[in-house]
Design a protein around this motif. Structure first.
Motif, PDB file in Angstrom:
ATOM      1  N   CYS A 110     -93.389 -70.291 -31.359  1.00  0.00           N
ATOM      2  CA  CYS A 110     -92.093 -69.617 -31.471  1.00  0.00           C
ATOM      3  C   CYS A 110     -91.172 -70.349 -32.428  1.00  0.00           C
ATOM      4  O   CYS A 110     -90.657 -69.773 -33.392  1.00  0.00           O
ATOM      5  N   PRO A 151     -96.690 -64.201 -31.067  1.00  0.00           N
ATOM      6  CA  PRO A 151     -97.327 -63.833 -29.795  1.00  0.00           C
ATOM      7  C   PRO A 151     -96.290 -63.360 -28.775  1.00  0.00           C
ATOM      8  O   PRO A 151     -95.089 -63.624 -28.907  1.00  0.00           O
ATOM      9  N   GLU A 152     -96.767 -62.663 -27.762  1.00  0.00           N
ATOM     10  CA  GLU A 152     -95.862 -62.106 -26.758  1.00  0.00           C
ATOM     11  C   GLU A 152     -95.052 -63.184 -26.053  1.00  0.00           C
ATOM     12  O   GLU A 152     -93.930 -62.937 -25.606  1.00  0.00           O
ATOM     13  N   GLU A 153     -95.621 -64.383 -25.942  1.00  0.00           N
ATOM     14  CA  GLU A 153     -94.894 -65.471 -25.281  1.00  0.00           C
ATOM     15  C   GLU A 153     -93.584 -65.788 -25.990  1.00  0.00           C
ATOM     16  O   GLU A 153     -92.653 -66.321 -25.382  1.00  0.00           O
ATOM     17  N   ARG A 155     -91.577 -63.539 -27.461  1.00  0.00           N
ATOM     18  CA  ARG A 155     -90.597 -62.464 -27.512  1.00  0.00           C
ATOM     19  C   ARG A 155     -90.533 -61.649 -26.228  1.00  0.00           C
ATOM     20  O   ARG A 155     -90.671 -60.420 -26.249  1.00  0.00           O
ATOM     21  N   PRO A 156     -90.297 -62.312 -25.089  1.00  0.00           N
ATOM     22  CA  PRO A 156     -90.072 -61.508 -23.881  1.00  0.00           C
ATOM     23  C   PRO A 156     -88.802 -60.690 -24.029  1.00  0.00           C
ATOM     24  O   PRO A 156     -87.807 -61.168 -24.590  1.00  0.00           O
ATOM     25  N   ASP A 157     -88.835 -59.445 -23.567  1.00  0.00           N
ATOM     26  CA  ASP A 157     -87.703 -58.540 -23.758  1.00  0.00           C
ATOM     27  C   ASP A 157     -86.417 -59.134 -23.205  1.00  0.00           C
ATOM     28  O   ASP A 157     -86.364 -59.618 -22.074  1.00  0.00           O
ATOM     29  N   ASP A 162     -86.142 -63.575 -28.394  1.00  0.00           N
ATOM     30  CA  ASP A 162     -86.420 -62.238 -28.899  1.00  0.00           C
ATOM     31  C   ASP A 162     -85.224 -61.702 -29.681  1.00  0.00           C
ATOM     32  O   ASP A 162     -85.382 -61.099 -30.748  1.00  0.00           O
TER      33      ASP A 162
END
Length: 277
Positions: A110, A151-153, A155-157, A162
């Motif tokens: 990130c 990766p999704e880690e 950008r959590p909503d 994010d």
């Protein structure tokens, strides 16, 4: 005869070999602990030097970490790239951050992506200012890809991270759109030329009608010119409003950088968004 000694009453003695082995193990553990503390101290030092604006010193601390540690090397490359970006060496910074990204685990990607995208955005701005549109487009596209492939880690909503990445993407889009579709000053010039042409035509007609008419036609040119000036002022005003809006959004983005990274301003060239580890 002397009585036979009971083995249970004899004091227990460890073989000297075992004591020596235990001493070696303890010594090794102490050395490893000291080495680990020293290497990670280089990272902490790089972070402190970066915050103080000592970018060259921060890079040197990061390089010492890389020379000493075979582990978590992505952190050293990240720290070095961040320091180089702070010093304005964007090409070298990109190379270090790309190396960090190629070896970083997902949880550490990130911060690397944030700074790498900021560096690529800064490169795009530099090419845009040099009127190299193709190179600027390439750098802006690279910055956008760096963010969208996170990766999704990362950008959590609704998370600050994010929101920060969304803000970066929006800023890149706006910079690229403004570069490729600037407010057309040529339209104002064209309108002015057409108006001038129409006025010339009016003069000619008035001239055919007589000297008094010609004088009247000359008088009509002034309102026409005033109208062109007004249109130009309106376009200039719209351009100023656009620049003010972009500047306001940039300042809001920097404030979010500051909140996310405990004081880093995050301009993308002078102070990258995420501090070194």
């Amino acid at each position: 005869m002397s009585p036979t000694a009971d083995p249970a009453d004899s004091p227990q003695r460890f073989p000297r070999g075992r004591l020596a082995a235990a001493g070696v193990v303890i010594l090794v553990l102490l050395v490893v602990a000291a080495w680990s503390g020293l290497t990670h101290w280089q990272l902490a030092r790089a972070s402190a030097q970066f915050e103080a604006g000592s970018y060259t010193a921060a890079q040197e601390s990061a390089d010492r970490f890389l020379a000493m540690s075979p582990f978590e090397r992505h952190k050293g490359h990240f720290a070095a790239g961040t320091a180089l970006a702070g010093d304005g060496a964007l090409d070298d910074a990109e190379a270090e951050l790309e190396t960090a990204l190629s070896t970083a685990p997902a949880r550490d990607q990130c911060a690397v992506r944030v700074n790498l995208a900021l560096v690529q955005e800064g490169q795009g701005d530099a090419f845009r200012d040099a009127d190299d549109v193709d190179a600027a487009d390439d750098r802006y596209d690279a910055a956008r890809t760096t963010l969208t492939e996170a990766p999704e880690e990362c950008r959590p909503d609704g998370s600050p991270q994010d929101e920060e990445m969304d803000s970066q993407e929006q800023r890149v889009d706006e910079s690229q759109e403004e570069m490729n579709n600037p407010s057309s000053e040529g339209e104002g010039d064209s309108d002015g030329e057409e108006s001038s042409g129409e006025s010339d035509g009016g003069d000619s007609e008035d001239g055919d009608g007589g000297g008094g008419g010609g004088g009247s036609g000359g008088g009509e040119e002034s309102p026409g010119g005033s109208g062109d000036d007004t249109a130009g002022d309106e376009e200039s005003g719209e351009g100023d409003e656009r620049m003010e809006e972009l500047e306001r959004r940039r300042q809001e983005s920097e404030e979010r950088h500051s909140q996310t990274n405990e004081g880093g301003t995050g301009s993308g060239v002078r102070d990258p968004g995420s501090k070194p580890w």
